[in-house]
Design an enzyme around this catalytic site. Structure first.
Site, short mmCIF file in Angstrom:
data_model
loop_
_atom_site.label_atom_id
_atom_site.label_comp_id
_atom_site.label_asym_id
_atom_site.label_seq_id
_atom_site.Cartn_x
_atom_site.Cartn_y
_atom_site.Cartn_z
N THR A 1 -73.27 55.64 -4.64
CA THR A 1 -72.61 54.34 -4.75
C THR A 1 -71.24 54.42 -5.42
OG1 THR A 1 -73.60 53.81 -6.90
CG2 THR A 1 -74.87 53.22 -4.94
N ASP A 2 -70.51 53.33 -5.27
CA ASP A 2 -69.24 53.20 -5.99
C ASP A 2 -69.54 52.55 -7.35
OD1 ASP A 2 -69.64 50.47 -5.51
OD2 ASP A 2 -68.10 50.36 -3.96
N ALA A 3 -68.51 52.21 -8.08
CA ALA A 3 -68.70 51.64 -9.42
C ALA A 3 -69.44 50.32 -9.41
CB ALA A 3 -67.34 51.49 -10.11
#
Length: 182
Positions: free
Chosen positions: A16-18
């Site tokens: 995932t991203d942030a």
């Protein structure tokens, strides 16, 4: 290969991203894992194909459509099937879902190549395993298309009848209640 091969994936933090949303390129990794596991169901794997046939399977093209996002810790199911096959390549359709929600749809063109990267014929055993599955899937798809067309035609006829009824009612109302000028 089964007409439909299913592979499950859990979304980890690294995917995932942030914001906890799966980074778009990671869907390609999920699709690759599902294709690799599908080969295993045929009794093959990438190492065996390389060792036994001096070949590799490469992605020539991938058309991917992102429908909605997957998130951290989602449980995803990837459905893969061979859509068509030629002497040197095959096309796979793959779908990533979370429950009933379609996340990604991909059409992948895969080619068998030798160690110099030149296209070669699909090894006979693999070709023979793919071919009946593709033929069965195409028959099933044609039947599904025919059924869908019949259902759509029926809905259109129903909708047209309702529309004609509403228009007739409105026309009659307009005739019964003409606008009176001042």
């Amino acid at each position: 290969m089964h007409e439909n091969f299913f592979h499950n994936v859990k979304v980890y933090y690294e995917d995932t991203d942030a914001g906890g949303i799966v980074y778009y390129a990671n869907y390609l990794k999920f699709l690759e894992r599902a294709r690799t596991e599908a080969l295993v169901t045929l009794g093959f794997n990438n190492k065996k194909i390389k060792d036994d046939f001096g070949a590799q399977i490469i992605v020539k093209s991938c058309n991917i459509e992102y429908k909605i996002s997957a998130h951290l810790e989602d449980e995803l199911t990837i459905r893969s099937f061979v859509k068509s096959i030629t002497k040197t390549s095959f096309f796979m359709n793959q779908f990533i879902k979370r429950g009933e929600d379609l996340i990604v749809e991909a059409k992948v063109h895969l080619v068998f190549v030798n160690k110099e990267g030149k296209p070669i014929k699909i090894p006979g055993t693999l070709f023979q395993d793919f071919k009946p599955e593709v033929e069965a899937l195409n028959r099933e798809t044609e039947k599904d298309v025919r059924d869908t067309m019949r259902e759509t035609e029926s809905r259109i006829e129903d909708d047209m009848s309702k529309l004609e009824e509403r228009l007739s009612t409105r026309l009659q109302e307009a005739l019964d209640n003409p606008l009176v000028g001042n």
